[in-house]
Design an enzyme around this catalytic site. Structure first.
Site, PDB file in Angstrom:
ATOM      1  NE  ARG A  19      -2.230  -1.886   3.032  1.00  0.00           N
ATOM      2  CZ  ARG A  19      -2.352  -1.460   4.644  1.00  0.00           C
ATOM      3  NH1 ARG A  19      -3.577  -0.771   3.994  1.00  0.00           N
ATOM      4  NH2 ARG A  19      -2.171  -1.958   5.183  1.00  0.00           N
ATOM      5  CG  ASN A  34      -4.820  -5.600   3.167  1.00  0.00           C
ATOM      6  OD1 ASN A  34      -5.160  -6.497   1.859  1.00  0.00           O
ATOM      7  ND2 ASN A  34      -3.495  -5.696   3.709  1.00  0.00           N
TER       8      ASN A  34
END
Ligand code: FE
Ligand code: MG
Ligand code: ZN
Ligand code: ZN
Lengths: 737, 332
Positions: free
Chosen positions: A19, A37
């Protein structure tokens, strides 16, 4: 030109800094949107003129990530004006459990930077390194679902965590001396040793103390090379080789390292790499073999410890009895290690999941564990969710679901209550992490294995279908499930005819293998007793007066020898076996290099070491044809070795024995491949770790023009069995058999 | 599927045959404890007391061995099954199936031996039957005995309770190891004698000394089989301390030479019992005061849970499992 859309990235995208990577890339390209996520998937909603370039860059991933697929779809979802990392959501959990990663170079720099925030801090990590599997409680991988949850971030850590420019942006394990877990040095009675723990531990070690050290996935017992003898005595394992942790320079000084091995030693996993010693006689207190297992420091704790130490090398062995689970808990360490260690260097971060060190030799995985496991393999085994409960020794478990097979770290020898409990725990935790419910449970054919019993109990509880898999067929299924000739050279496994197998050649494809050849079935007088005392095995293969005389000359008393002879004569408590390991045991016994096995595989390993200075010549091979199977006579081979003992060097006999045995097995495989028109010949089994034997088989196969297959993604020993069981069960089901 | 010799070896394979075929009677209980319990004997309530009833057939090769013979086994086996239920043995029947050509003086020796064993425990053979089969139809002789006894309070094999102490009345593995070594002609330097004996006098003393929750004689399948059956039927875990297991030196060395686990071989004169902890010392003392119980020992404890676990001297743990017919190596 597309400027907006939804990007779904699947694969190993958790715990690998994905990320922050997406965020940084978005910043660079002026994209705005969100990233989230979902477990096995990272989902991005983005908008910006560089959308296509953005997708292209994301597809290349981060160093630790592995991308299975990137899908771009249209989306009308409104996106924020900047780029935002959203909270994780529990999505599909079919994917990936991140493995622990050795401390990265930048973090090493941090801990040695004078006046830096991380100077001297033992648990320093970043988005690219640090604990993962060992602290994870649930997926998706985020701090609140790990054991770092107990350590709320201080202001400074919080600042880095939220700073997109920082290497610790969204690093779930971020911690510093102010807010993170702390070290302490204890006496075995649990009281604290005064002074700075790392400094003090280092000087105690330098002075010869034995110290238990709590690492990533469990406790090690450490001491200097000089204290190794004392440690082995205390552990009651005087013969067993121990691993060492050492500085890079020291490892280069004592061992021969290929560039590939150097890369492996330094890679994200930092496994123990078994290396040939430069001087085979050196460090004999640590390993009496010609090899030594080496690893580099792999946590900030280790790096700091070595910075304080004068010694460049420490013996580092897992804190457990052989085959039992490694100790992870500080109180248990105090209780159980008190008699063996002088001090305990520990910390207050809970080890959620135990994880031993991985071991690799010559590119072959001996133990699939820290850094390499949980291992995820993409494979199509159908729609059912499958559990493989593994063998009994060197076991692990595998779970297949939705196109991926996940293999757990090393569990141990599942023949005692604590290890059985650990096996169950591993199944339950891995299933929980993956959200798996089993339709099928595959297990070893051996009726008495505890892993078999456990499979049966679990099937009864859950209603899952049981699939028994013959041990050596599981080996080949793990090596190459498609059409091939499979060679399994192994210790022992329960065979389909009730005898014990272990030197087998199969023809076919999963799940239809025909046993086309094997080693000569020989006697194991006293069953497992013959494994412990290889001279019994020798007499079992050559039950002759000459052998008895040899044993008598070696100090066997008349009663013991008489009973052995009678036992063989009366066929009393004799097991019949075609195991390769047992034949090597017998050869080690014949040459007088190993009389009692005190650790796994000792006689065969000592034989290999004995053969190192020898010159191998190829002796005659005697084949027997029986019911369409080709059998290599191992009694003839052993008799040949016996007859050469008067005139030849032990090293030469050892080398020639290995060479001839390996070539003979390979010749059976090549004949079978030619006769039945198979192109591929696959090899598996623990004996394949023996370099001389493996290379002799490879040469024979390659020279015959067949394709040689060795699956180095999994252990060649029994660490591949649970995976092979899944492959077997899945393939059987898919074919509707 | 056909019956094979493994089915007769006791242990797991035998249990399968038992579960699937041999206990499929619907008429299996005469009012108390019946066949369904698979205990040492059946219990039939009779007024204020209970009749206990059991039967056993005996074949052994060789017929005479160090420490005993087939006659002594034939009496002891049945008397011990009664004793394990807490019952005083009263009367036995004896049915002999004899091969044509069997030696009559040998038969006389067997009968005399049976009579001596009966005398040791105060029981009597009160009825009998004899069949002679043509040569080859049977190997020498087979003896079936059935017996009745009485008890006011039957003892089960399923009565272990957490907290109980496990006592064994003497050394383990003597009978099986004696038979094996003698039959195969192993010269071990020291001869091993069978422990075959009627246990009632010893059991009677133990019952008088304290509260015995469960008893079993570790015959076929040995101690391993008996203790597992007791633990499983009682729904408990048993933890055994390896160091405390009484094993004769000669049996231990035979087991080390042959690769046979002494815990897996038969005993014919031993009892394993679970005793309330407060009574353990008194019961142990009572057993030890009997000549057959001199080597009795406390060997373990009962816990909540399941399975039987052996604690080794170096802090390890192993499962004690019921043996299957033949041991299969498992070392890889
Ligand atoms: Fe194997
Ligand atoms: Mg009985
Ligand atoms: Zn780092
Ligand atoms: Zn902090």
């Amino acid at each position: 030109m597309q400027i907006k859309g939804k990007i779904s990235i699947k694969g190993i995208v958790q715990g690998v800094g994905f990320r922050p990577f997406v965020y940084k890339t978005a910043q660079d390209l002026g994209m705005h949107g969100t990233v989230r996520n979902l477990g096995s998937e990272v989902r991005v909603h983005a908008e910006g003129t560089n959308f296509e370039e953005f997708v292209r860059r994301l597809s290349s991933g981060t160093p630790l990530s592995r991308i299975d697929s990137v899908t771009v779809t249209d989306s009308d979802e409104p996106v924020p004006a900047e780029f935002v990392i959203l909270e994780s959501a529990a999505g599909t959990l079919s994917g990936f459990i991140p493995a622990d990663v050795a401390t990265c170079d930048e973090c090493i720099k941090d801990i040695f930077t004078r006046g830096g925030r991380y100077e001297g801090y033992w648990a320093t990590s970043c988005v690219n390194c640090g604990p993962r599997y060992s602290i994870i409680c649930a997926l998706p991988y985020d701090r609140e679902r790990t054991r770092m949850d107990a350590f709320p971030m201080c202001g400074a850590c919080e600042g880095e965590y939220t700073d997109p420019a920082s290497r610790r942006h969204h690093a779930q394990t971020i911690a510093c001396a102010d807010c993170g877990p702390k070290l302490s040095l204890l006496h075995p009675d649990g009281t604290t040793v005064p002074g700075e723990p790392l400094h003090t531990a280092a000087s105690l070690l330098d002075n010869g103390a034995v110290v238990a050290i709590r690492g990533l996935g469990g406790f090690h017992i450490a001491c200097t090379a000089e204290a190794a003898g004392r440690l082995k005595g205390a552990l009651g394992r005087p013969e067993q080789p121990l691993a060492v942790m050492a500085t890079a320079d020291e490892i280069r000084r004592v061992a021969r390292i290929s560039p590939a091995e150097w890369e492996l030693l330094n890679g994200p996993a930092h496994p123990i790499v078994v290396l040939p010693k430069k001087n085979p006689q050196a460090l004999n207190d640590i390993s009496k073999l010609h090899t030594i297992g080496c690893m580099l420091p792999y946590t900030a704790l280790h790096h700091l410890l070595f910075a304080h130490l004068t010694n460049p090398m420490l013996v580092m062995t897992s804190a457990n009895a052989p085959g039992y689970p490694m100790i992870t808990d500080t109180r248990e360490a105090c209780e159980r290690l008190g008699g063996h260690v002088d001090y305990i260097l520990t910390h207050n971060r809970v080890i959620q999941n135990r994880c031993d060190d991985s071991v690799v030799r010559d590119g072959k995985i001996i133990r699939l564990s820290r850094g390499l496991a949980p291992k995820r393999e993409r494979c199509d085994l159908g729609d059912a969710c499958i559990l493989g409960t593994g063998p009994e020794l060197n076991a692990n478990i595998s779970i297949y679901q939705g196109g991926f097979c996940v293999t757990s770290p090393h569990v141990g020898n599942v023949r005692n209550p604590p290890t059985l409990a650990y096996l169950k725990e591993t199944v339950e935790r891995t299933a929980h992490l993956l959200g798996a419910g089993f339709d099928v449970i595959a297990h070893d054919l051996h009726p008495q294995f505890l892993s078999t019993r456990y499979a049966q109990e679990l099937a009864e509880e859950t209603g899952a279908t049981l699939v028994p898999v013959q041990h050596h067929k599981a080996h080949i299924a793990a090596a190459n499930p498609g059409p091939c000739i499979g060679i399994a050279i192994d210790g022992v496994g329960y065979g389909e005819d009730g005898t014990v197998w272990g030197g087998e050649v199969f023809a076919g494809a999963v799940p239809d293998f025909t046993r086309v050849g094997h080693l000569e079935p020989v006697m194991m007088p006293g069953g497992d007793l013959a494994t412990r005392y290889p001279e019994r095995m020798l007499y079992g293969i050559l039950p002759e007066e000459e052998t008895a005389d040899l044993l008598a000359s070696r100090g066997w008393d008349a009663t013991t020898l008489g009973v052995l002879q009678k036992q063989v004569e009366r066929q009393f408590n004799i097991t019949i076996s075609s195991s390769t390991g047992r034949v090597l045991d017998a050869a080690a016994a014949l040459l007088g290099v190993c009389r009692e096995r005190t650790f796994d595989g000792e006689p065969a390993q000592v034989l290999e070491t004995t053969a190192i200075p020898g010159t191998a010549s190829l002796w005659e091979r005697e084949f027997i044809q029986e019911q369409g199977r080709t059998i290599l006579s191992t009694s003839a081979l052993l008799r040949e070795a016996f007859s050469r003992m008067k005139t030849e060097q032990t090293a030469d006999i050892a080398a020639s024995f290995q060479q001839t045995l390996a070539t003979g097995i390979a010749e059976i495989a090549v004949m079978a491949a030619e006769e039945r028109q198979y192109k591929k010949i696959a090899l598996s089994g623990g004996v394949a770790y023996n370099q001389a034997i493996e290379s002799a088989i490879r040469k024979t196969v390659v020279a015959s023009g067949h394709e040689y297959i060795l699956n180095t993604d999994y252990p060649l020993g029994d660490g591949c069995i649970s995976y092979g069981q899944c492959v077997w069960a899945g393939t059987t089901l898919k074919q509707g058999k | 599927m056909k019956v094979n010799l493994m089915h007769g070896a006791g242990g797991a394979v035998f249990s399968e045959l038992l579960g699937e075929t041999l206990t499929r009677y619907t008429n299996n209980n005469a009012g108390g404890i019946g066949l369904e319990a698979l205990d040492d004997g059946a219990v039939i309530p009779l007024g204020d007391t209970n009749l206990v009833f059991t039967t056993d057939s005996h074949v052994v090769k060789p017929l005479f061995f160090p420490g005993g013979d087939i006659g002594r086994i034939a009496v002891s086996g049945t008397v011990n099954d009664l004793a394990m239920m807490g019952a005083r043995p009263i009367a036995l029947s004896c049915a002999m199936i004899i091969e044509e050509g069997f030696d009559i003086p040998t038969l006389e020796r067997i009968v005399a031996s049976m009579d001596a064993a009966l005398g040791e425990c105060g029981a009597a053979i009160v009825t009998g039957d004899t069949k002679v089969l043509e040569k080859g139809a049977i190997d020498g002789i087979a003896i079936n005995t059935a017996g009745v006894g009485v008890t006011e309070k039957p003892v089960r094999d399923c009565g272990l309770q957490p907290g109980d102490v496990i006592i064994v009345s003497g050394t383990i593995g003597d009978h099986g190891m004696a038979i094996m070594t003698h039959r195969e002609g192993f010269d071990l330097g020291e001869q091993i004698a069978s422990d075959v004996a009627p246990l009632w006098p010893l059991v009677k003393a133990a019952l008088a000394a304290g509260d015995i929750h469960a008893m079993k004689d570790p015959t076929r399948g040995g101690f391993s089989n008996a203790i597992n059956e007791m633990a499983e039927k009682s729904g408990v875990q048993v933890r055994i301390t390896e160091e405390d297991l009484p094993i004769r030196r000669s049996v231990r060395s035979a087991s080390e030479l042959l690769g046979i686990n002494p815990l897996d071989v038969a005993n014919e004169g031993k009892v394993v019992m679970g005793v309330a902890p407060e009574d353990a010392q008194a019961v142990l003392a009572a057993i030890r005061s009997h000549p057959q119980g001199r080597d009795a020992a406390i060997i373990g404890v009962v816990k909540e849970g399941k399975s039987v676990i052996l604690e080794t001297p170096i802090g390890g743990e192993r499962f004690i499992e019921p043996p299957i017919g033949d041991p299969v190596p498992r070392v890889c």
